[in-house]
Scaffold this motif. Structure first.
Motif, short mmCIF file in Angstrom:
data_model
loop_
_atom_site.label_atom_id
_atom_site.label_comp_id
_atom_site.label_asym_id
_atom_site.label_seq_id
_atom_site.Cartn_x
_atom_site.Cartn_y
_atom_site.Cartn_z
N PRO A 19 0.83 -1.29 0.01
CA PRO A 19 -0.15 -0.02 0.13
C PRO A 19 0.95 1.11 0.04
CG PRO A 19 -1.01 -1.63 1.77
CD PRO A 19 0.47 -2.10 1.02
N PRO A 20 0.47 2.33 -0.58
CA PRO A 20 1.13 3.80 -0.77
C PRO A 20 1.82 4.02 0.84
CG PRO A 20 -0.65 3.77 -2.05
CD PRO A 20 -0.86 2.55 -1.36
N GLU A 21 0.86 4.04 1.77
CA GLU A 21 1.34 4.60 3.00
C GLU A 21 2.63 3.64 3.45
OE1 GLU A 21 -2.13 1.81 3.93
OE2 GLU A 21 -1.85 3.44 2.14
N ILE A 22 2.49 2.37 3.40
CA ILE A 22 3.76 1.53 3.70
C ILE A 22 4.81 1.64 3.07
CG2 ILE A 22 4.47 -1.02 3.89
CD1 ILE A 22 2.43 -0.36 6.14
N GLU A 27 10.48 4.40 2.74
CA GLU A 27 11.14 5.42 2.13
C GLU A 27 11.74 6.37 3.19
OE1 GLU A 27 12.79 5.62 -0.58
OE2 GLU A 27 12.13 3.61 -1.12
N ARG A 28 10.87 6.91 4.00
CA ARG A 28 11.27 7.51 5.23
C ARG A 28 12.23 7.06 6.21
NH1 ARG A 28 5.80 8.88 5.14
NH2 ARG A 28 5.30 7.42 7.04
N GLU A 29 12.05 5.69 6.38
CA GLU A 29 13.01 4.99 7.16
C GLU A 29 14.56 4.92 6.43
OE1 GLU A 29 15.66 2.48 9.37
OE2 GLU A 29 14.95 1.95 7.16
N PRO A 57 -4.30 -7.03 18.93
CA PRO A 57 -4.50 -7.38 17.63
C PRO A 57 -4.80 -6.20 16.64
CG PRO A 57 -5.57 -8.54 19.23
CD PRO A 57 -4.88 -7.66 19.84
N GLY A 58 -4.30 -6.10 15.40
CA GLY A 58 -4.51 -5.17 14.51
C GLY A 58 -3.34 -4.10 14.74
N GLU A 59 -2.74 -4.07 15.63
CA GLU A 59 -1.58 -2.98 15.80
C GLU A 59 -0.26 -3.34 15.24
OE1 GLU A 59 0.54 -0.56 19.64
OE2 GLU A 59 -0.55 -2.59 20.02
N ARG A 60 0.35 -2.17 14.79
CA ARG A 60 1.58 -2.61 14.00
C ARG A 60 2.69 -1.49 14.54
NH1 ARG A 60 3.22 0.99 10.00
NH2 ARG A 60 4.72 0.10 8.60
N PHE A 61 3.88 -2.27 14.55
CA PHE A 61 5.15 -1.59 14.84
C PHE A 61 5.85 -1.10 13.74
CE2 PHE A 61 9.41 -1.84 16.50
CZ PHE A 61 9.63 -0.61 17.09
N GLY A 62 6.10 0.28 13.37
CA GLY A 62 6.56 0.70 12.13
C GLY A 62 8.00 0.03 11.63
N ARG A 79 0.13 -14.25 15.60
CA ARG A 79 0.57 -14.56 14.36
C ARG A 79 1.02 -12.94 13.86
NH1 ARG A 79 -1.88 -17.80 9.84
NH2 ARG A 79 -1.50 -16.83 7.86
N ALA A 80 1.72 -12.78 13.09
CA ALA A 80 2.24 -11.35 12.66
C ALA A 80 2.54 -11.31 11.23
CB ALA A 80 3.30 -10.96 13.37
N ARG A 81 2.39 -10.36 10.43
CA ARG A 81 2.86 -9.93 9.07
C ARG A 81 3.90 -8.90 9.22
NH1 ARG A 81 -1.94 -7.37 7.26
NH2 ARG A 81 -2.60 -9.54 6.63
N ALA A 82 5.10 -9.12 8.27
CA ALA A 82 5.89 -8.10 8.14
C ALA A 82 6.21 -7.65 6.75
CB ALA A 82 7.25 -8.58 8.85
N HIS A 83 6.56 -6.52 6.27
CA HIS A 83 7.18 -5.86 5.06
C HIS A 83 8.44 -5.85 5.31
CE1 HIS A 83 2.72 -4.45 5.45
NE2 HIS A 83 2.78 -4.64 4.11
N MET A 84 9.22 -6.57 4.37
CA MET A 84 10.57 -6.97 4.58
C MET A 84 11.37 -5.94 3.37
SD MET A 84 10.65 -8.97 6.72
CE MET A 84 12.23 -9.66 6.98
N ASP A 85 12.77 -5.66 3.91
CA ASP A 85 13.39 -4.79 3.06
C ASP A 85 13.47 -5.32 1.38
OD1 ASP A 85 15.09 -6.51 3.72
OD2 ASP A 85 16.68 -5.04 4.86
#
Length: 146
Positions: A19-22, A27-29, A57-62, A79-85
């Motif tokens: 998603p664009p916000e992710i 990019e900011r990081e 549940p539903g909370e995200r650590f940036g 269970r967790a989801r991660a967007h990887m580099d």
């Protein structure tokens, strides 16, 4: 024998556009590296930093950046989801007490986020070793616990 993060197989892995916000946060990081590998730094010495992450549940650590050798232990199952580099999105299940170790050669980093996609609180404890191949990243005072 210590299990590494590479030994952990995702229950789901995809290479679909984020998603664009992710993407914007990633990019900011990249422009301003975030060395806070937890929400709260609960202990620190000249050898280690000890962090906690607590996600409802539903909370995200940036997005945050791992540069030091470290290990994590999960204190609750979930269970967790991660967007990887590398551009992938992965989901893992975790069992309470599960622990994984990771090392980073000089110049190597890992950037990812973490979102609780389960139905119960997910709690991690991460221990970073300050005497690693890479220098520790600076962290703000606001993450240090009382």
């Amino acid at each position: 024998m210590a299990m590494t993060t590479l030994d952990k197989k995702p229950v789901q892995s995809a290479r679909t556009p984020w998603p664009p916000e992710i993407t914007a946060e990633f990019e900011r990081e990249r422009q301003s590296p975030n060395g806070c590998v937890g929400q709260k730094l609960v202990s620190e010495s000249d050898r280690v930093r000890v962090w906690h992450i607590r996600l409802q549940p539903g909370e995200r650590f940036g997005f945050h950046r791992h540069v030091l050798d470290y290990f994590w232990s999960v204190l609750t199952s979930g269970r967790a989801r991660a967007h990887m580099d590398d551009g992938s999105t992965v989901e893992h299940t975790y069992a309470a007490g599960e622990t994984r170790h990771e090392t980073h050669a000089g110049g190597h980093v890992k950037v990812h986020d973490l979102e609780n996609v389960g139905d119960s609180e997910l709690i991690f404890c991460t221990v970073e070793f300050l005497d690693s191949a890479n220098k520790p990243l600076p962290i703000p005072d606001k993450v240090r616990g009382p």
